[in-house]
Write an enzyme that holds these catalytic residues in place. Sequence first.
Site, PDB file in Angstrom:
ATOM      1  N   CYS A  33      -0.536   0.371  -3.095  1.00 18.95           N
ATOM      2  CA  CYS A  33      -0.272  -1.781  -4.150  1.00 18.95           C
ATOM      3  C   CYS A  33      -1.160  -1.100  -5.583  1.00 18.95           C
ATOM      4  CB  CYS A  33      -1.190  -2.114  -3.232  1.00 18.95           C
ATOM      5  SG  CYS A  33      -0.416  -2.408  -1.877  1.00 18.95           S
TER       6      CYS A  33
HETATM    7  N1  LIG Z   1       0.823  -1.174   2.259  1.00 19.58           N
HETATM    8  C1  LIG Z   1       0.014  -2.467   2.127  1.00 19.58           C
HETATM    9  O1  LIG Z   1      -1.300  -1.950   2.101  1.00 19.58           O
HETATM   10  C2  LIG Z   1       0.658  -2.431   1.445  1.00 19.58           C
HETATM   11  C3  LIG Z   1       0.326  -4.310   0.974  1.00 19.58           C
HETATM   12  C4  LIG Z   1       0.529  -5.625   0.547  1.00 19.58           C
HETATM   13  C5  LIG Z   1       2.276  -5.034   0.489  1.00 19.58           C
HETATM   14  N2  LIG Z   1       2.642  -3.537   0.448  1.00 19.58           N
HETATM   15  C6  LIG Z   1       3.959  -3.936  -0.161  1.00 19.58           C
HETATM   16  O2  LIG Z   1       4.781  -4.016   0.631  1.00 19.58           O
HETATM   17  C7  LIG Z   1       6.081  -3.421   0.547  1.00 19.58           C
HETATM   18  C8  LIG Z   1       6.096  -2.439   1.749  1.00 19.58           C
HETATM   19  O3  LIG Z   1       5.344  -1.106   1.919  1.00 19.58           O
HETATM   20  P1  LIG Z   1       4.833  -0.708   3.124  1.00 19.58           P
HETATM   21  O4  LIG Z   1       3.387   0.137   3.193  1.00 19.58           O
HETATM   22  O5  LIG Z   1       4.560  -1.773   4.744  1.00 19.58           O
HETATM   23  O6  LIG Z   1       5.792   0.363   3.165  1.00 19.58           O
HETATM   24  P2  LIG Z   1       6.142   1.293   4.652  1.00 19.58           P
HETATM   25  O7  LIG Z   1       6.840   2.829   3.632  1.00 19.58           O
HETATM   26  O8  LIG Z   1       4.650   1.313   5.240  1.00 19.58           O
HETATM   27  O9  LIG Z   1       6.968   0.841   5.899  1.00 19.58           O
HETATM   28  C9  LIG Z   1       8.283   1.000   4.826  1.00 19.58           C
HETATM   29  C10 LIG Z   1       9.537   0.494   6.425  1.00 19.58           C
HETATM   30  O10 LIG Z   1      11.188   0.160   6.155  1.00 19.58           O
HETATM   31  C11 LIG Z   1      11.854   1.172   5.735  1.00 19.58           C
HETATM   32  N3  LIG Z   1      12.538   1.316   4.894  1.00 19.58           N
HETATM   33  C12 LIG Z   1      13.133   1.550   4.195  1.00 19.58           C
HETATM   34  N4  LIG Z   1      14.100   1.073   2.936  1.00 19.58           N
HETATM   35  C13 LIG Z   1      14.694   0.296   4.097  1.00 19.58           C
HETATM   36  C14 LIG Z   1      16.178  -0.002   4.149  1.00 19.58           C
HETATM   37  N5  LIG Z   1      17.082  -0.239   3.729  1.00 19.58           N
HETATM   38  N6  LIG Z   1      16.501  -0.714   5.722  1.00 19.58           N
HETATM   39  C15 LIG Z   1      15.656  -1.081   6.333  1.00 19.58           C
HETATM   40  N7  LIG Z   1      14.329  -0.044   6.493  1.00 19.58           N
HETATM   41  C16 LIG Z   1      13.560   0.547   5.406  1.00 19.58           C
HETATM   42  C17 LIG Z   1      11.043   2.770   5.590  1.00 19.58           C
HETATM   43  O11 LIG Z   1      11.797   3.339   7.126  1.00 19.58           O
HETATM   44  C18 LIG Z   1       9.563   2.628   6.317  1.00 19.58           C
HETATM   45  O12 LIG Z   1       9.751   2.235   7.766  1.00 19.58           O
HETATM   46  C19 LIG Z   1       5.533  -2.726  -0.652  1.00 19.58           C
HETATM   47  O13 LIG Z   1       6.147  -3.029  -1.572  1.00 19.58           O
HETATM   48  C20 LIG Z   1       4.124  -2.425  -0.190  1.00 19.58           C
HETATM   49  O14 LIG Z   1       3.922  -2.705  -2.136  1.00 19.58           O
HETATM   50  C21 LIG Z   1       2.236  -3.229   1.018  1.00 19.58           C
END
Ligand SMILES: NC(=O)c1ccc[n+]([C@@H]2O[C@H](COP(=O)([O-])OP(=O)(O)OC[C@H]3O[C@@H](n4cnc5c(N)ncnc54)[C@H](O)[C@@H]3O)[C@@H](O)[C@H]2O)c1
Length: 453
Positions: free
Chosen positions: A278
Amino acid sequence: MAGEASIKAHVLGKIQDRSAVIGVIGLGYVGLPLAVEFAKAGFHVIGYDVSDRVCKLLMRGESHIQDVPASEVAALVKNGLFEATTDENRLSEPDAISIAVPTPLSKTRDPDMSYVISAAQTATRQAHPGLLVVLESTTYPGTTREVLLPALTERGLTVGEDVFVAFSPERVDPGNPVYHTKNTPKVVGGITQACTELATALYDSCIDITVPVSSPEAAELVKLLENTFRSVNIAMVNEMAIVCDKLGVDVWEVIDAAATKPFGFMKFTPGPGIGGHCIPLDPHYLAWKMRTLNYKTRFIDLASEINSQMPAYVVEKVAHALNAERKAVNGSNILVLGVAYKRDIDDVRESPALDVIRLLEGSGANVSFHDPYIPTIREDGHVHEGVDLTAKLLASMDAVVVVTDHKKVDYQMVMDNASLIVDSRNVTNGLVKTKARVVTLAASTRAAAEVMV
Ligand SMILES: NC(=O)c1ccc[n+]([C@@H]2O[C@H](COP(=O)([O-])OP(=O)(O)OC[C@H]3O[C@@H](n4cnc5c(N)ncnc54)[C@H](O)[C@@H]3O)[C@@H](O)[C@H]2O)c1
């Protein structure tokens, strides 16, 4: 008009009586906890992820996300409330879909929208009248309207009438013992009033407080404001550490005293830099968007510059500390203690520890690492295995660099056995001074009586 009202009322009714099926695209740090909350609220949840490994693991009742206990996943899978699949056709079943896919930066630090575009296309292929789609991935203002909406309406569905589109930023803070998905207020902004109402009803079903705003752009900017606020304040306090070091003042003493002010001050602490999915990335989404409007976001750029230089500042401290002992970084045995990007979590994404290791190795040090949450790190095709934290190991090191302040680590044991500690997190403050010489990021009163470097 009657049709619009009845479609919306129909979906609302299904959300309220929990007969709605919920889809979650992307089952990572954000998507899995959200899917679990929906399932715990009584919905049938279909989690869709492109990773076969993740789906199989979840269907076995395991969890790859530290904040989601495997026992919860197992119970929800067993009673049929949650299933994980790689079969996108199953997304024809949900009444509402939340999208939580990655939004990284490209090598040139521009937004990489490929995951969001791909997820939007997936949702579009399965879309049907009455579907609510909410984007949760952090992104630049305008994404929901410019990327998600056109995809969903290209097949003739009308937004606010027979398809409903909103943005709701995820604010999950991995490892936070107090605030989780359920008790962190959720901001929601729909394309139309009907979209906001339906998305608010959806999240009201499983999140304690929902905060509707007037548009997706406002909701998108809320997240970017929050993370830019953190990035800028961390940079400011990191610069203050450098200032204090040059003035010979203990930065932590200054911060703690400032924090006694009951208003107008918020405590941030200096460290080796920022990490995670983030804070190092999100502000660049806003900076990029503003560049397209010919505006330079100076706070974002400056904060990024200062924060990204902190690993080099830590390595400089190591070099000076070794120099005081007539040693060079080249050939020294150095233990990096903690590689996660923050305390008590198992995530190394964008971790400053990776830069610290790279810089030390680049100067010829023999670097090993210990992290109670991370047994191995994979970088540029190389696999680094962590080592056990023992008295013997510590005694064999020329320097120990504390990068992450995990609570699980026995820092007194480190003090008792290491010869030199470069403490970038102030974990040694208050410990009994035994064997190790301690060097902090900034001059410290407790170290003042000792040799300063
Ligand atoms: N990790 C954090 O602390 C956090 C906090 C707030 C917001 N975010 C935001 O949330 C979003 C997701 O982040 P995250 O940390 O959960 O990511 P992550 O990498 O942990 O998980 C994403 C998942 O999406 C899957 N994926 C990718 N492309 C895909 C598709 N086309 N169809 C289906 N599945 C797909 C991946 O295989 C993975 O399992 C990002 O935009 C991030 O900036 C993250």
